[in-house]
Design an enzyme around this catalytic site. Structure first.
Site, short mmCIF file in Angstrom:
data_model
loop_
_atom_site.label_atom_id
_atom_site.label_comp_id
_atom_site.label_asym_id
_atom_site.label_seq_id
_atom_site.Cartn_x
_atom_site.Cartn_y
_atom_site.Cartn_z
N ASN A 11 -75.55 19.25 108.70
CA ASN A 11 -75.83 20.50 107.98
C ASN A 11 -76.13 20.17 106.52
O ASN A 11 -75.28 19.67 105.80
CB ASN A 11 -74.61 21.41 108.10
CG ASN A 11 -74.80 22.74 107.39
OD1 ASN A 11 -75.87 23.02 106.87
ND2 ASN A 11 -73.74 23.54 107.36
N PHE A 12 -77.35 20.47 106.08
CA PHE A 12 -77.74 20.14 104.70
C PHE A 12 -77.14 21.15 103.71
O PHE A 12 -77.20 20.93 102.49
CB PHE A 12 -79.26 20.13 104.55
CG PHE A 12 -79.98 19.06 105.32
CD1 PHE A 12 -79.32 18.21 106.20
CD2 PHE A 12 -81.35 18.88 105.15
CE1 PHE A 12 -79.99 17.23 106.91
CE2 PHE A 12 -82.05 17.91 105.86
CZ PHE A 12 -81.37 17.08 106.75
N HIS A 95 -71.08 30.39 110.22
CA HIS A 95 -70.45 29.27 109.49
C HIS A 95 -69.43 29.85 108.51
O HIS A 95 -69.64 30.95 107.96
CB HIS A 95 -71.50 28.45 108.75
CG HIS A 95 -70.95 27.17 108.20
ND1 HIS A 95 -70.21 27.10 107.05
CD2 HIS A 95 -71.02 25.90 108.68
CE1 HIS A 95 -69.85 25.86 106.82
NE2 HIS A 95 -70.33 25.10 107.80
N GLU A 143 -64.08 24.47 113.13
CA GLU A 143 -64.02 23.85 111.81
C GLU A 143 -62.96 24.55 110.96
O GLU A 143 -63.19 25.65 110.46
CB GLU A 143 -65.33 24.07 111.06
CG GLU A 143 -66.53 23.38 111.54
CD GLU A 143 -67.58 23.36 110.43
OE1 GLU A 143 -67.95 24.41 109.88
OE2 GLU A 143 -68.01 22.27 110.10
N ILE A 148 -63.06 21.44 105.05
CA ILE A 148 -64.49 21.24 104.78
C ILE A 148 -64.68 20.57 103.43
O ILE A 148 -64.11 20.99 102.42
CB ILE A 148 -65.24 22.59 104.83
CG1 ILE A 148 -65.30 23.10 106.27
CG2 ILE A 148 -66.66 22.46 104.26
CD1 ILE A 148 -65.88 24.49 106.43
#
Ligand SMILES: O=C[C@H](O)COP(=O)(O)O
Length: 228
Positions: A11-12, A95, A143, A148
């Site tokens: 994921n950029f 997300h 996640e 993160i």
């Protein structure tokens, strides 16, 4: 496009290191490692780079987000049709940095299926993972948001979150694949994620912010090659 597993999804995000021309450079680096190893490495560039990247690589390209609207008078929204036209094979949804409501996830997943777009629904706990699996996405990505960007891998710091998610998805909707993410930076983190029952990882900073992208990606996939 049929996805093969294990899957490494990079994921950029909104990182400057992976936007504009650099988004294509990173995608091409991922493609080079994918071609050399035969492993599936996918990328999720920023929306503004989606078409540019998808038009210039053959590896799977995902949108980071879509809205639950159909084409029409929706200023500033992102439709499934638009990301498909841009060349994406699928989209991430929900997300932790771009949350949407569960009813919106439901609409998006159903419409994505009609458009043959792959859906990766991001979740933060095993219970949310179970709820999202019931909506029938192709993939869920568990996640814990607090990990993160920390470099503290979920597969080692919170393995029970991963195993509970895998177990719940197996019970509720065994067709749904499970990825895990957050803090994944090394090949051993990936190997641990696979040992916990996932089919791959979702990651960002461990690659995007690496000094040597190719070295970072090759290091990530090394353990998978050894398993083969
Ligand atoms: O989408 C990727 C996840 O948010 C994980 O990010 P991270 O690899 O920088 O911890």
């Amino acid at each position: 496009m049929r996805l093969e597993y294990p899957l490494i999804l990079i994921n950029f995000k909104s990182y400057r290191e992976a936007s504009g021309k650099k988004a294509l450079e990173l995608a091409r680096t991922a493609q080079k490692v994918s071609r050399d190893t035969g492993l599936t490495i996918a990328v999720a560039p920023q929306l503004t780079d989606l078409h540019f990247v998808a038009a210039n690589v053959e590896i799977p390209v995902f949108s980071q987000h879509v809205d639950d609207v159909s084409p029409g008078s929706y200023t500033g929204h992102v439709t499934l049709e638009a990301v498909k036209d841009a060349g994406a094979i699928g989209t991430m949804i929900n997300h932790s940095e771009r949350r949407v409501r569960a009813d919106q996830v439901d609409v998006i997943v159903k419409r994505a299926r009609e458009l043959s777009l792959v859906t990766v629904v991001c979740t933060n706990t095993p219970e949310v993972t179970a709820a999202m699996a019931a909506l029938g996405p192709d993939i869920v990505a568990i996640e814990p948001p607090e990990l993160i960007g920390t470099g503290i891998p979920v597969s080692k710091a919170k393995p029970e979150v991963v195993t509970s998610s895998v177990e719940l998805v197996r019970r509720i909707n065994p067709a749904v694949k499970v990825l895990c993410g957050a803090g994944i930076t090394t090949g051993e983190d990936v190997a641990a994620a696979l040992r916990l029952g996932t089919v791959g990882v979702l990651l960002a900073s461990g690659v995007v912010k690496a000094k040597d992208w190719e070295k970072a990606i090759r290091e990530l996939v090394e353990p998978i090659l050894k398993r083969a």
